[in-house]
Design a protein around this motif. Structure first.
Motif, PDB file in Angstrom:
ATOM      1  N   GLY A 231       0.821  -1.207   0.000  1.00 40.02           N
ATOM      2  CA  GLY A 231       0.000   0.000   0.000  1.00 40.02           C
ATOM      3  C   GLY A 231       0.854   1.255   0.000  1.00 40.02           C
ATOM      4  O   GLY A 231       0.549   2.233  -0.694  1.00 40.02           O
ATOM      5  N   ASN A 232       1.942   1.234   0.761  1.00 41.08           N
ATOM      6  CA  ASN A 232       2.853   2.384   0.798  1.00 41.08           C
ATOM      7  C   ASN A 232       3.561   2.572  -0.541  1.00 41.08           C
ATOM      8  O   ASN A 232       3.756   3.704  -0.990  1.00 41.08           O
ATOM      9  CB  ASN A 232       3.871   2.230   1.929  1.00 41.08           C
ATOM     10  CG  ASN A 232       3.251   2.416   3.295  1.00 41.08           C
ATOM     11  OD1 ASN A 232       2.244   3.110   3.444  1.00 41.08           O
ATOM     12  ND2 ASN A 232       3.831   1.790   4.301  1.00 41.08           N
ATOM     13  N   ILE A 233       3.926   1.477  -1.191  1.00 39.23           N
ATOM     14  CA  ILE A 233       4.560   1.579  -2.512  1.00 39.23           C
ATOM     15  C   ILE A 233       3.591   2.200  -3.508  1.00 39.23           C
ATOM     16  O   ILE A 233       3.951   3.097  -4.281  1.00 39.23           O
ATOM     17  CB  ILE A 233       5.040   0.190  -2.997  1.00 39.23           C
ATOM     18  CG1 ILE A 233       6.228  -0.267  -2.147  1.00 39.23           C
ATOM     19  CG2 ILE A 233       5.400   0.218  -4.477  1.00 39.23           C
ATOM     20  CD1 ILE A 233       6.627  -1.708  -2.354  1.00 39.23           C
ATOM     21  N   TYR A 234       2.328   1.756  -3.497  1.00 33.61           N
ATOM     22  CA  TYR A 234       1.319   2.335  -4.391  1.00 33.61           C
ATOM     23  C   TYR A 234       1.123   3.822  -4.104  1.00 33.61           C
ATOM     24  O   TYR A 234       1.004   4.632  -5.021  1.00 33.61           O
ATOM     25  CB  TYR A 234      -0.021   1.613  -4.246  1.00 33.61           C
ATOM     26  CG  TYR A 234      -0.073   0.243  -4.864  1.00 33.61           C
ATOM     27  CD1 TYR A 234       0.650  -0.085  -6.006  1.00 33.61           C
ATOM     28  CD2 TYR A 234      -0.875  -0.751  -4.298  1.00 33.61           C
ATOM     29  CE1 TYR A 234       0.594  -1.339  -6.562  1.00 33.61           C
ATOM     30  CE2 TYR A 234      -0.938  -2.016  -4.862  1.00 33.61           C
ATOM     31  CZ  TYR A 234      -0.209  -2.313  -5.993  1.00 33.61           C
ATOM     32  OH  TYR A 234      -0.276  -3.558  -6.550  1.00 33.61           O
ATOM     33  N   ARG A 235       1.084   4.197  -2.820  1.00 35.63           N
ATOM     34  CA  ARG A 235       0.897   5.600  -2.447  1.00 35.63           C
ATOM     35  C   ARG A 235       2.064   6.443  -2.954  1.00 35.63           C
ATOM     36  O   ARG A 235       1.875   7.503  -3.554  1.00 35.63           O
ATOM     37  CB  ARG A 235       0.771   5.741  -0.928  1.00 35.63           C
ATOM     38  CG  ARG A 235       0.568   7.179  -0.454  1.00 35.63           C
ATOM     39  CD  ARG A 235       0.589   7.293   1.064  1.00 35.63           C
ATOM     40  NE  ARG A 235       1.730   6.630   1.693  1.00 35.63           N
ATOM     41  CZ  ARG A 235       2.971   7.125   1.723  1.00 35.63           C
ATOM     42  NH1 ARG A 235       3.246   8.283   1.138  1.00 35.63           N
ATOM     43  NH2 ARG A 235       3.943   6.471   2.329  1.00 35.63           N
ATOM     44  N   ILE A 236       3.292   5.980  -2.752  1.00 33.96           N
ATOM     45  CA  ILE A 236       4.482   6.714  -3.193  1.00 33.96           C
ATOM     46  C   ILE A 236       4.492   6.839  -4.719  1.00 33.96           C
ATOM     47  O   ILE A 236       4.765   7.910  -5.266  1.00 33.96           O
ATOM     48  CB  ILE A 236       5.759   6.019  -2.684  1.00 33.96           C
ATOM     49  CG1 ILE A 236       5.852   6.159  -1.158  1.00 33.96           C
ATOM     50  CG2 ILE A 236       7.003   6.587  -3.371  1.00 33.96           C
ATOM     51  CD1 ILE A 236       6.882   5.238  -0.516  1.00 33.96           C
ATOM     52  N   ALA A 237       4.170   5.739  -5.412  1.00 35.36           N
ATOM     53  CA  ALA A 237       4.142   5.770  -6.878  1.00 35.36           C
ATOM     54  C   ALA A 237       3.093   6.764  -7.366  1.00 35.36           C
ATOM     55  O   ALA A 237       3.345   7.532  -8.311  1.00 35.36           O
ATOM     56  CB  ALA A 237       3.860   4.379  -7.431  1.00 35.36           C
ATOM     57  N   ALA A 238       1.924   6.764  -6.737  1.00 34.61           N
ATOM     58  CA  ALA A 238       0.864   7.697  -7.143  1.00 34.61           C
ATOM     59  C   ALA A 238       1.300   9.143  -6.915  1.00 34.61           C
ATOM     60  O   ALA A 238       1.041  10.017  -7.750  1.00 34.61           O
ATOM     61  CB  ALA A 238      -0.421   7.398  -6.365  1.00 34.61           C
ATOM     62  N   GLU A 239       1.979   9.398  -5.808  1.00 35.67           N
ATOM     63  CA  GLU A 239       2.488  10.747  -5.539  1.00 35.67           C
ATOM     64  C   GLU A 239       3.490  11.181  -6.596  1.00 35.67           C
ATOM     65  O   GLU A 239       3.473  12.327  -7.059  1.00 35.67           O
ATOM     66  CB  GLU A 239       3.108  10.820  -4.151  1.00 35.67           C
ATOM     67  CG  GLU A 239       2.097  10.733  -3.019  1.00 35.67           C
ATOM     68  CD  GLU A 239       2.741  10.583  -1.650  1.00 35.67           C
ATOM     69  OE1 GLU A 239       3.992  10.543  -1.556  1.00 35.67           O
ATOM     70  OE2 GLU A 239       1.982  10.493  -0.665  1.00 35.67           O
ATOM     71  N   LYS A 240       4.353  10.270  -7.004  1.00 37.68           N
ATOM     72  CA  LYS A 240       5.353  10.586  -8.035  1.00 37.68           C
ATOM     73  C   LYS A 240       4.686  10.878  -9.385  1.00 37.68           C
ATOM     74  O   LYS A 240       5.089  11.783 -10.098  1.00 37.68           O
ATOM     75  CB  LYS A 240       6.375   9.460  -8.164  1.00 37.68           C
ATOM     76  CG  LYS A 240       7.312   9.372  -6.980  1.00 37.68           C
ATOM     77  CD  LYS A 240       8.354   8.291  -7.176  1.00 37.68           C
ATOM     78  CE  LYS A 240       9.311   8.241  -6.036  1.00 37.68           C
ATOM     79  NZ  LYS A 240      10.357   9.236  -6.105  1.00 37.68           N
ATOM     80  N   VAL A 241       3.655  10.104  -9.722  1.00 42.61           N
ATOM     81  CA  VAL A 241       2.938  10.333 -10.984  1.00 42.61           C
ATOM     82  C   VAL A 241       2.260  11.690 -10.941  1.00 42.61           C
ATOM     83  O   VAL A 241       2.319  12.463 -11.915  1.00 42.61           O
ATOM     84  CB  VAL A 241       1.917   9.193 -11.238  1.00 42.61           C
ATOM     85  CG1 VAL A 241       0.967   9.566 -12.366  1.00 42.61           C
ATOM     86  CG2 VAL A 241       2.640   7.893 -11.550  1.00 42.61           C
ATOM     87  N   ARG A 242       1.591  12.006  -9.820  1.00 42.25           N
ATOM     88  CA  ARG A 242       0.926  13.308  -9.700  1.00 42.25           C
ATOM     89  C   ARG A 242       1.939  14.454  -9.813  1.00 42.25           C
ATOM     90  O   ARG A 242       1.686  15.442 -10.483  1.00 42.25           O
ATOM     91  CB  ARG A 242       0.157  13.401  -8.385  1.00 42.25           C
ATOM     92  CG  ARG A 242      -1.167  12.673  -8.427  1.00 42.25           C
ATOM     93  CD  ARG A 242      -2.029  13.026  -7.228  1.00 42.25           C
ATOM     94  NE  ARG A 242      -1.500  12.546  -5.967  1.00 42.25           N
ATOM     95  CZ  ARG A 242      -1.712  11.326  -5.462  1.00 42.25           C
ATOM     96  NH1 ARG A 242      -2.463  10.481  -6.127  1.00 42.25           N
ATOM     97  NH2 ARG A 242      -1.204  10.989  -4.311  1.00 42.25           N
ATOM     98  N   ALA A 243       3.095  14.297  -9.183  1.00 42.07           N
ATOM     99  CA  ALA A 243       4.127  15.341  -9.232  1.00 42.07           C
ATOM    100  C   ALA A 243       4.644  15.504 -10.659  1.00 42.07           C
ATOM    101  O   ALA A 243       4.858  16.627 -11.119  1.00 42.07           O
ATOM    102  CB  ALA A 243       5.274  14.986  -8.276  1.00 42.07           C
ATOM    103  N   ALA A 244       4.810  14.395 -11.365  1.00 44.32           N
ATOM    104  CA  ALA A 244       5.306  14.452 -12.746  1.00 44.32           C
ATOM    105  C   ALA A 244       4.294  15.100 -13.677  1.00 44.32           C
ATOM    106  O   ALA A 244       4.664  15.706 -14.680  1.00 44.32           O
ATOM    107  CB  ALA A 244       5.645  13.049 -13.242  1.00 44.32           C
TER     108      ALA A 244
END
Length: 94
Positions: A76-89
């Protein structure tokens, strides 16, 4: 194999029939496929117990079920971090 009848709304039957047709299956085959893809609570509990036992065996660590339950949600934390990175990009839209 014995068969039975399941009563559903006509719209539901038609929707399932279309999905089955698109997959080259009969409606009965498609319903069976859907049922096999959804484990029961007992099957999920059995799978969880087996997975935990496999992890204990592979790691040599005697981790209790309570310790497993208190462990962080790594995936769940990996998915959250990945989603944050996509949003930032994409420009920071949250």
């Amino acid at each position: 194999m014995a068969t039975t009848t399941i009563q559903v709304a006509r719209e539901t039957r038609d929707h399932l029939a279309q999905l089955a047709k698109e997959r080259g299956l009969s409606l009965g085959q498609y319903v069976e496929l859907l049922a096999k893809q959804q484990p029961t609570a007992a099957q999920r509990a059995e799978r969880l117990a087996a997975d935990r036992e496999a992890l204990r065996t592979l790691t040599g660590c005697d981790i209790s079920d309570d310790e497993f339950n208190r462990a962080p949600d790594v995936l769940g934390n990996i998915y959250r971090i990945a989603a944050e990175k996509v949003r930032a990009a994409r420009g920071g839209a949250a």
